[in-house]
Design an enzyme around this catalytic site. Structure first.
Site, PDB file in Angstrom:
ATOM      1  N   LYS A 130      -0.105  -7.112   0.502  1.00  0.00           N
ATOM      2  CA  LYS A 130      -0.593  -6.357   1.651  1.00  0.00           C
ATOM      3  C   LYS A 130      -1.743  -5.448   1.223  1.00  0.00           C
ATOM      4  CE  LYS A 130       2.670  -2.478   1.296  1.00  0.00           C
ATOM      5  NZ  LYS A 130       1.690  -1.443   0.936  1.00  0.00           N
ATOM      6  N   LYS A 149       5.826   0.756  -1.160  1.00  0.00           N
ATOM      7  CA  LYS A 149       4.561   0.668  -1.868  1.00  0.00           C
ATOM      8  C   LYS A 149       3.474   1.447  -1.128  1.00  0.00           C
ATOM      9  CE  LYS A 149       6.167  -2.002  -5.105  1.00  0.00           C
ATOM     10  NZ  LYS A 149       7.576  -1.671  -4.858  1.00  0.00           N
ATOM     11  N   ASP A 150       2.465   1.875  -1.872  1.00  0.00           N
ATOM     12  CA  ASP A 150       1.399   2.717  -1.346  1.00  0.00           C
ATOM     13  C   ASP A 150       0.645   2.038  -0.202  1.00  0.00           C
ATOM     14  OD1 ASP A 150       1.728   3.255  -4.415  1.00  0.00           O
ATOM     15  OD2 ASP A 150       0.892   5.098  -3.584  1.00  0.00           O
ATOM     16  N   ARG A 151       0.106   2.855   0.686  1.00  0.00           N
ATOM     17  CA  ARG A 151      -0.672   2.324   1.809  1.00  0.00           C
ATOM     18  C   ARG A 151      -2.098   2.007   1.387  1.00  0.00           C
ATOM     19  NH1 ARG A 151      -4.149   4.273   5.697  1.00  0.00           N
ATOM     20  NH2 ARG A 151      -3.889   6.448   5.050  1.00  0.00           N
TER      21      ARG A 151
END
Length: 346
Positions: free
Chosen positions: A53, A82-84
């Protein structure tokens, strides 16, 4: 609390505060790859998807898959958040007993910025915290990277380990998650007000960071002290000690064992000199500690130090690429905060 404190850093004594720098100027500057330590069995009721992503949160991706596959959010499992602002790879599971995913799944996900890298069946749902490590590749730039001491700072982290702080993203923009946690605990925590337990986690993370900062200031964050509870590197196995001997000092220097800090809750804590830090923590933050105890969450331990696995440094024009792996639950921003000064780390 309106603003998070400036917690102690491990390299300041030797090098001084880090100079200004940049990271995550674009999502491709922050790559994360979740690593399992087992292989799905290729059969079963759950479809496991390895997904990539970009520029979105794990929960946003989960909601998209829920809608496309026609399942509830509870039918989807994932191991970690998880980080954006990043490009991240991780596994998700979708409960699809007796049926396949929609034919257009990959096309619809691709239109949302999500790529399907692998698909495989497995008998069980993917549960939280089952991955072993996260592999990172980070691009840093700016004055800090060009400084004469940058490589020596990096080498010091590789040799001595990194303070295992919870990253600023845990506390939300301007620490607002912590403010919400304080308010919730003050009126009495209830499951219906905190379904995912995020507010409990935020409060415990703040207290852990406070204790770690105190031990950093005293120079005891990376070496055992009397009464410590130590964690074996690469595991969650812990053992308590009454006194410190030469063998333990040597093992800590080799990064084989790490002192731990408390994730506050109900239960017994450290003793002796190590226990005094927890006593002081309760005195400094009585409302948070008492609120967590009333919530009935159980005490746990977290290593005060993390070891960089497979660290590599590569120069790229006026930037540097850092690659390394961290245990699950550890934050790459804790590494970055030792190397550069950035508003996100303040």
């Amino acid at each position: 609390m309106s603003k998070l404190p400036q917690w102690s850093r491990s390299l300041d004594a030797a090098f001084g505060p880090p100079k200004p720098g940049q990271y995550r100027a674009k999502p491709e500057d922050f790559l994360v790859d979740e690593q399992l330590d087992f292989t799905p069995e290729a059969h079963g009721e759950h479809l496991w998807l390895r997904l990539e992503k970009r520029n979105q949160t794990t929960l946003e991706m989960v909601k998209s898959i829920s809608r496309i596959c026609g399942v509830t959010l509870r039918d989807i499992g994932y191991s970690g958040m998880k980080d954006r602002i990043a490009v991240t790879r991780q596994w998700l599971s979708v409960h699809l007993p007796g049926r396949e995913a929609p034919d257009e799944l990959e096309t619809l996900l691709d239109a949302l910025g999500i790529k399907v890298l692998e698909k495989v069946r497995h008998p069980r749902k993917l549960k939280r915290g089952v991955h072993r490590t996260n592999a990172f590749t980070l691009r840093l730039s700016g004055e800090a990277v060009q400084a004469d001491d940058f490589v020596r700072r990096w080498q010091a982290l590789c040799e001595q380990g990194v303070p295992n702080y919870f990253g600023p993203q845990r506390f939300g923009p301007d620490g607002r998650n912590l403010q919400r946690a304080e308010a919730l605990l003050a009126r009495g925590w209830r499951k219906r007000d905190d379904r995912q337990g995020m507010m409990l986690s935020t409060a415990r993370s703040f207290l852990f960071n406070e204790l770690l900062s105190a031990r950093l200031a005293d120079g005891t964050w990376n070496q055992p002290i009397a009464g410590d509870i130590l964690m074996l590197d690469g595991t969650q196995s812990v053992f308590g000690i009454d006194i410190v001997d030469e063998g333990l000092v040597a093992r800590a220097a080799e990064l084989d064992v790490h002192p731990t800090g408390v994730l506050w809750g109900v239960g017994d804590g450290a003793q002796g000199e190590a226990g005094a830090y927890e006593t002081q923590l309760a005195r400094q933050h009585p409302a948070l500690c008492e609120g967590l105890e009333k919530s009935a969450v159980k005490r746990a331990r977290r290593a005060l130090r993390m070891r960089l696995t497979m660290p590599q440094l590569t120069w790229e024009a006026d930037a540097v690429l850092l690659s390394f792996a961290l245990p699950r639950g550890s934050f790459a921003t804790a590494v970055i905060g030792e190397l550069i000064r950035h508003p996100d780390m303040a």
